[in-house]
Structure formats: C-alpha cells, structure tokens
Design a protein around this motif. Structure first.
Motif, PDB file in Angstrom:
ATOM      1  N   LEU A   1       0.993  -1.282   0.299  1.00  0.00           N
ATOM      2  CA  LEU A   1       0.003   0.056  -0.056  1.00  0.00           C
ATOM      3  C   LEU A   1       0.747   1.260  -0.090  1.00  0.00           C
ATOM      4  CD1 LEU A   1      -2.862  -0.713   2.300  1.00  0.00           C
ATOM      5  CD2 LEU A   1      -2.843  -0.804   0.022  1.00  0.00           C
TER       6      LEU A   1
ATOM      7  N   SER B   1       3.557   3.297  -7.546  1.00  0.00           N
ATOM      8  CA  SER B   1       2.877   2.963  -8.607  1.00  0.00           C
ATOM      9  C   SER B   1       1.839   1.864  -8.487  1.00  0.00           C
ATOM     10  CB  SER B   1       4.223   2.609  -9.372  1.00  0.00           C
ATOM     11  OG  SER B   1       3.639   1.885 -10.497  1.00  0.00           O
ATOM     12  N   SER B   2       0.750   2.003  -9.195  1.00  0.00           N
ATOM     13  CA  SER B   2      -0.259   0.943  -9.312  1.00  0.00           C
ATOM     14  C   SER B   2       0.286  -0.173  -9.870  1.00  0.00           C
ATOM     15  CB  SER B   2      -1.555   1.431  -9.992  1.00  0.00           C
ATOM     16  OG  SER B   2      -1.246   2.002 -11.021  1.00  0.00           O
TER      17      SER B   2
ATOM     18  N   ARG C   1       3.413  -1.570  -9.879  1.00  0.00           N
ATOM     19  CA  ARG C   1       4.104  -2.234  -8.945  1.00  0.00           C
ATOM     20  C   ARG C   1       3.145  -2.852  -7.897  1.00  0.00           C
ATOM     21  NH1 ARG C   1       8.679   0.887  -6.271  1.00  0.00           N
ATOM     22  NH2 ARG C   1       9.035  -1.149  -5.263  1.00  0.00           N
ATOM     23  N   ARG C   2       2.083  -2.189  -7.393  1.00  0.00           N
ATOM     24  CA  ARG C   2       1.211  -2.809  -6.429  1.00  0.00           C
ATOM     25  C   ARG C   2       0.510  -3.949  -7.100  1.00  0.00           C
ATOM     26  NH1 ARG C   2      -0.120   2.642  -5.124  1.00  0.00           N
ATOM     27  NH2 ARG C   2      -1.947   2.612  -6.495  1.00  0.00           N
ATOM     28  N   TYR C   3       0.177  -3.914  -8.288  1.00  0.00           N
ATOM     29  CA  TYR C   3      -0.427  -5.118  -8.895  1.00  0.00           C
ATOM     30  C   TYR C   3       0.331  -6.143  -9.002  1.00  0.00           C
ATOM     31  CZ  TYR C   3      -2.804  -7.960 -12.404  1.00  0.00           C
ATOM     32  OH  TYR C   3      -3.368  -9.135 -13.127  1.00  0.00           O
TER      33      TYR C   3
END
Length: 344
Positions: free
Chosen positions: A258, A262-263, A265-267
C-alpha cells in the motif's frame, strides 16, 4: 535432635505412608499407562462405509480415482521446477517440496479408500492404521511449515527486495525444508508411539474414511489424558505458530504494498502472492472446517466429508492454482510437455 527425630515411630510411620501414597499414585499409575495393553487383541479397525448402493459405489470409486490426478499434477510441477533453470528460485523450491508432500499425502490415503469402496468390509489393520496416522500427520504438518516458509519468502521479496538474494540463500532454503521435515516426522512418530500405549474397547469403528489420531484415541478404553494433552499442545504450537507467522507476514506485505507509489508495482506485488494466499486459505479454511463441523454437528458422514477436503481436495487443487495463476509455471509446464512429447 535430627537423628532422634528419625527414630520417632510416629514420624517413621507417617513417612512410610507418604512414600507408599506417592508410589501408588504416581509411579504405578504412570507405568501402567505406559505398558501396552490388549494390543495383541486388536486386529484392526473399521472405517466409515461410503454407501451400500452398488451404483453409488461405482460413482464414488470413479470420483476418487480421478483424484489420483493429484499425483500427476503435482509430479508435473516438481519436474517443471527441476528441469527449468528459470524456476531455480526459493519460491519454486518451496513449491516443489509442497507438491512432493501433496503427492505423498495422496498416495497414503487414496489407495486404501479405493480398495475399501470396492471391498465388502471397510477394515484396516492395526499396523496399517498406525502407519496411516504417522504418515498423514507427517505430511499435513510438513505442508503447514512449507506454507510458512513460502510466506516468509514472499515477505522478504516484497518488504526487503534489495536484500532478497542475501537473505534467501540456497543454504537457508534447504535448512528450512529439512527443519520442517524433522519437526513433522518427530511429532508424528511421538503421536503414533503414544497410541501404542492405549488399550481399545470392542467398538472399533472410526467415523472417517481414514485413520485420524483424534478419532482413534476416542476409541481407547485406557487413560488418554497424556495423549490429549500432547495433541492440544502440538496443535497450539505446530498449528498456531505457523498460522500466526503467515498472518504477520501478510500484514507486513499488505502494509508495504500500500505504500508503493505505482499502481503497476502494487498489482505485480499482489499477483506474486495470489497463488500462495489461495493455497493458504484453502488449507486452513478446510482444516478449521473439519473441527467446526465436528463440534457443531453429530453427523459422522459430514465430518468425514469435511476431513477429505484438506487431505484430498486441497492437494488436488494446488497444481491448478499455481499453474493457472502463474505465467512462469505455465511456460515451464509447456516446455516440459513439449520435451516429453518430442522424446516419445
């Protein structure tokens, strides 16, 4: 005065009575419990019968026979990891060991279940029952510790990516697997040896499709206090500690993900944990379901079906979870099947 008190008849009598009391209460009771009783009289146990309907027997037999595909699916994962250099990483090393334990658990249970479906009697020998108890406990506990090792691997990979290769060295990975195997085997042998000290009543029907240590202990006529203490202690330590470690690891993982800006990297970080989290949920969810169902319902058949979930269904689902959700594993399996087809 000290020597004089020792010559006091009343004092000597009280001391003698105390020693006799201690001897009878502790020493004799303990040694009697440790002596094997009626073991030669116990020829075997009766497992739960699935059905009396011949047509349903065929359906159940085919259903369980299809479950033997568990062995093939997990074997493909082991061979894919061994043959593909891209999968020579700690995560896939633990996965191959998890597949090996699933193969071993399936081969421990399924042959006897298939034989008993076709047989007129649902019996299992005393030695066979003890052997089944030992192997089932070993491989279930080994699964449990391997899931913890895989959670630690994901924790290091996501929370400490720069130190991953330094922390997750091959020596540490091998040590974790060997330690898991040693603890699991030692605990299973201890439970099996503790069952040897028990004497059994005439009613030897186990309300499951296989020998499970708790159900076998319930059939005993002798004192089972030590067995029950050992079981609850082992469940708290060898079940609670790994589960707590997995929960702690995922709390740290989610917190770290969280914080990523970067989204993408989160995914990607979530996707690397998806397969393991699915297997953990399936393993512990079905295991807890067994004990909840046995506590809530009096139906032995419902409890037996619930017990099959984590001993048969979970190992069967693991190859599908890891092969369908993991692009590297799917590629390795395709290359392995291609090599085998070319060789044939």
């Amino acid at each position: 005065m000290l020597f004089a008190s020792c010559d006091n008849p009343a004092h000597s009598l009280r001391t003698t009575h105390f020693i006799d009391f201690f001897y009878h209460i502790f020493f004799i009771r303990f040694t009697n419990n440790m002596e094997p009783k009626n073991q030669t009289d116990v020829s075997g146990f009766l497992l739960l019968r699935l059905t009396e309907d011949p047509e349903l027997k065929i359906v159940y037999f085919r259903l369980f026979l299809s479950s033997t595909g568990t062995v093939l699916g997990n074997l493909l994962i082991v061979l894919a990891v061994l043959s593909d250099s891209h999968l020579h990483t700690p995560m896939y090393f633990f996965l191959s060991n998890l597949s090996f334990t699933d193969i071993s658990l399936s081969t421990t249970l399924l042959p006897k279940i298939l034989v008993n479906i076709q047989a007129q009697t649902q019996s299992i020998t005393y030695t066979g029952c003890l052997t089944q108890i030992c192997f089932v406990l070993t491989f279930v506990l080994w699964d449990n510790f391997l899931l913890l090792a895989m959670a630690y691997d994901r924790y290091v990979a996501i929370c400490h990516p720069l130190r991953y290769t330094v922390i997750m060295k091959p020596r540490l990975c091998v040590l974790l697997v060997l330690l898991s195997m040693f603890i699991s085997t030692a605990d299973a042998l201890l439970h099996s040896l503790m069952v040897l000290r028990l004497s059994f009543c005439e009613d030897l029907e186990i309300p499951l499709f296989f020998c499970e240590v708790v159900q076998v202990i319930k059939l005993a006529c002798s004192d089972t206090l030590l067995n029950n203490i050992l079981i609850y202690f082992a469940a708290c330590v060898f079940g609670g500690v790994p589960l707590s470690g997995i929960i702690f690891s995922y709390i740290q993982i989610v917190s770290s993900i969280l914080r990523m800006p970067s989204s993408v990297r989160r995914y990607k970080a979530f996707s690397t944990c998806g397969s393991h989290l699915s297997v953990v949920s399936l393993f512990y969810g079905t295991a807890f379901g067994v004990y909840i169902s046995s506590a809530v319902t009096d139906s032995s058949r419902k409890t037996a079906v619930a017990s099959l979930m984590y001993t048969v269904v979970t190992p069967m689902m693991n190859p599908f979870i890891y092969s369908l959700r993991n692009r590297d594993m799917k590629g390795a399996l395709r290359r392995l099947i291609g090599r085998v087809s070319c060789f044939l």
